[in-house]
Design an enzyme around this catalytic site. Structure first.
Site, PDB file in Angstrom:
ATOM      1  N   LYS A  86     -35.341 -15.232  20.983  1.00  0.00           N
ATOM      2  CA  LYS A  86     -36.583 -16.181  20.535  1.00  0.00           C
ATOM      3  C   LYS A  86     -36.255 -17.707  21.038  1.00  0.00           C
ATOM      4  O   LYS A  86     -37.306 -18.547  21.345  1.00  0.00           O
ATOM      5  CB  LYS A  86     -36.713 -16.299  19.113  1.00  0.00           C
ATOM      6  CG  LYS A  86     -37.195 -14.988  18.439  1.00  0.00           C
ATOM      7  CD  LYS A  86     -38.753 -14.690  18.613  1.00  0.00           C
ATOM      8  CE  LYS A  86     -38.840 -13.311  18.147  1.00  0.00           C
ATOM      9  NZ  LYS A  86     -40.062 -12.802  18.350  1.00  0.00           N
ATOM     10  N   GLU A 108     -46.121 -19.666  13.853  1.00  0.00           N
ATOM     11  CA  GLU A 108     -46.237 -18.666  12.707  1.00  0.00           C
ATOM     12  C   GLU A 108     -44.772 -17.869  12.833  1.00  0.00           C
ATOM     13  O   GLU A 108     -43.949 -18.067  13.663  1.00  0.00           O
ATOM     14  CB  GLU A 108     -47.189 -17.436  13.255  1.00  0.00           C
ATOM     15  CG  GLU A 108     -46.755 -16.309  14.247  1.00  0.00           C
ATOM     16  CD  GLU A 108     -46.385 -16.784  15.612  1.00  0.00           C
ATOM     17  OE1 GLU A 108     -46.626 -17.888  15.935  1.00  0.00           O
ATOM     18  OE2 GLU A 108     -45.519 -16.032  16.352  1.00  0.00           O
ATOM     19  N   SER A 376     -31.471  -7.829  21.290  1.00  0.00           N
ATOM     20  CA  SER A 376     -32.044  -8.961  21.306  1.00  0.00           C
ATOM     21  C   SER A 376     -31.980  -9.965  20.247  1.00  0.00           C
ATOM     22  O   SER A 376     -32.223 -11.242  20.515  1.00  0.00           O
ATOM     23  CB  SER A 376     -33.740  -8.673  20.897  1.00  0.00           C
ATOM     24  OG  SER A 376     -33.879  -7.869  19.829  1.00  0.00           O
TER      25      SER A 376
HETATM   26  C1  LIG Z   1     -34.020 -10.039  17.023  1.00  0.00           C
HETATM   27  C2  LIG Z   1     -35.329  -9.587  17.237  1.00  0.00           C
HETATM   28  N1  LIG Z   1     -35.746  -8.698  18.063  1.00  0.00           N
HETATM   29  C3  LIG Z   1     -36.833  -8.503  18.418  1.00  0.00           C
HETATM   30  C4  LIG Z   1     -37.969  -9.089  17.845  1.00  0.00           C
HETATM   31  C5  LIG Z   1     -39.494  -8.493  18.111  1.00  0.00           C
HETATM   32  O1  LIG Z   1     -40.207  -9.644  18.971  1.00  0.00           O
HETATM   33  P1  LIG Z   1     -40.660  -9.192  20.362  1.00  0.00           P
HETATM   34  O2  LIG Z   1     -41.280  -7.965  20.480  1.00  0.00           O
HETATM   35  O3  LIG Z   1     -41.493 -10.244  20.670  1.00  0.00           O
HETATM   36  O4  LIG Z   1     -39.566  -9.474  21.183  1.00  0.00           O
HETATM   37  C6  LIG Z   1     -38.021  -9.977  16.810  1.00  0.00           C
HETATM   38  C7  LIG Z   1     -38.863 -10.678  16.028  1.00  0.00           C
HETATM   39  O5  LIG Z   1     -38.733 -11.471  14.981  1.00  0.00           O
HETATM   40  C8  LIG Z   1     -36.565 -10.122  16.471  1.00  0.00           C
HETATM   41  O6  LIG Z   1     -36.097 -11.149  15.573  1.00  0.00           O
END
Ligand SMILES: Cc1ncc(COP(=O)(O)O)c(C=O)c1O
Length: 408
Positions: A86, A108, A376
């Site tokens: 993020k 948000e 992620s």
């Molecule tokens: C660690 C993490 N991975 C993935 C996501 C999913 O979001 P996105 O599909 O936009 O990567 C989030 C959403 O809060 C998250 O905190």
């Protein structure tokens, strides 16, 4: 097609008249920034001094041995400041806000990760900050609310609708309509009206650019497959961007919740339960009923629990470039436990969805194959959920003792 923010049949910009000038200004600022090499250089410099970029590509040797198939590599977005990818998006948007001369940001948040990242960016750049969060999420995610407030943000619990992420998005748009002169809405994923899907993807493409270079350097070949979890779609679009033009299979993994057959999930592209519609300013697959009312979704990972999905991913599904799968809550908890024990890594529950699918497929490949999983985010934030799922008795005792200390 791109100029109007359409990706095949999906995307667009369905916004109230009053916001048209604000969106035009944003499209203009984004186009100029993208055309200016100094802007990307400033972004990269900021991310390397503030957020640990480039994040490493880690060889998961023990998991590779365990599954006995493809060599498994993990892109470490968990090492970003605030613990997830993020940060890439919010710091990029922060630089854009500075360029536009605005002084306030709103956002948000569902699980609170994007809220914490935005509040961090606001503290760093000296912006005022308001975060909209569904009342239910405020209750579920107190540690993140605590940090947002310490960082100087005002956290507004949203009591409309079902009091979760989609309601927080609606409320943030309401705020923007009244305060557009000095305020920027830092949307947290690759969804929403144009230019957000494209702009968020651009900032997140730093993941894929790095990953492609690293995998070539380390293994001297491109990966056979790349796996990423899909909530709104930003980390997936980020890593996939690096490989879209290559002969590399791209796999997006959604929240299968209690199982696709139960209807209690958040799978828009891997299930047959979503239909195309227009909501929250854009056209994509939504989990909605016949009257267009948004359905309730479920996932053990709050960050994947969203009714819509990036219009770019809907398009990449339609043209067959990305394959989609779903992982159930139970599979996710098991894969998390295995990863922690085998590699000493603690992926976020969201990220672990990608691990599940990679683990299912790795044994069917050979040692010549390389697969990359996008981690992620880091899982420390999930301690309450994971301790519950593991049924850890010492954790329960700790909570009881704390409650007693507070006189509960
Ligand atoms: C660690 C993490 N991975 C993935 C996501 C999913 O979001 P996105 O599909 O936009 O990567 C989030 C959403 O809060 C998250 O905190």
């Amino acid at each position: 097609m791109r100029e109007r923010g359409y990706y095949g049949d999906f995307g667009g910009s369905f916004i109230p008249e009053i916001l048209v000038a604000t969106f035009d200004e944003l499209v203009q600022a984004f186009s100029e920034a993208r055309a200016d090499p100094a802007f990307w250089a400033e972004f990269e410099a900021l991310m390397s001094s503030y957020s640990c970029r480039p994040t490493p590509l880690t060889y998961a040797g023990n998991l590779t041995e365990h599954f006995g198939g493809a060599r498994i590599y993990i892109k470490r977005e968990d090492l970003n400041h605030t613990g997830a990818h993020k940060a890439n998006n919010v710091m990029g948007q922060g630089l854009l806000v500075k360029r536009m001369g605005k002084r306030r940001v709103i956002a948000e948040t569902g699980a609170g990760q994007h809220g914490v990242a935005t509040a961090t960016m606001a503290a760093k750049f000296g912006f005022d900050c308001t975060i909209y969060m569904g009342e239910i999420d405020v209750q579920r995610q107190r540690p993140n609310v605590f940090w947002m407030e310490q960082l100087g943000a005002e956290v507004v619990p949203v009591t409309e609708g079902t009091r979760i992420l989609k309601d927080a998005i609606n409320e943030a748009f309401r705020d923007w309509v009244t305060n557009m002169d000095d305020t920027h809405y830092a949307l947290g994923t690759a969804c929403g009206p144009h230019p957000f899907p494209e702009m968020v993807t651009w900032f997140q493409s730093i993941i894929g650019t790095e990953a492609r270079r690293q995998v070539l350097e380390i293994t001297d070949r491109l990966p056979t497959r790349v796996y990423a979890c899909v909530g709104g779609g930003s980390n997936a679009m980020g890593i996939f961007s690096g490989f879209l033009d290559d002969d590399v299979e791209l796999v997006g993994v959604e929240a299968g919740g209690h199982g696709l057959e139960t209807g209690e999930h958040a799978s828009r592209l891997a299930s047959n339960d979503a239909t195309v519609g227009v909501a929250q300013g854009y056209k994509t697959f939504f989990l909605q009923d016949d009257d267009g009312q948004m359905k309730e979704t479920h996932s053990v990972a709050a960050g994947l629990d969203y009714v819509g999905v990036s219009p770019i991913l809907s398009h990449l599904k339609a043209n067959g470039r990305v394959r989609f799968a779903a992982a159930t809550d139970k599979e996710v908890v098991d894969a998390l436990s295995l990863t922690v024990r085998k590699e000493g890594l603690i992926p976020a529950l969201e990220s672990t969805h990608a691990f599940v699918q990679a683990f299912k497929e790795a044994p069917g490949l050979t040692r010549d194959d390389v697969i990359v999983i996008n981690q992620s985010g880091r899982g420390d934030k999930d301690i309450f959920t994971v301790a519950d799922a593991f049924g850890d008795p010492k954790w329960k005792q700790f909570i009881r003792d704390k409650a007693e200390e507070y006189g509960a």
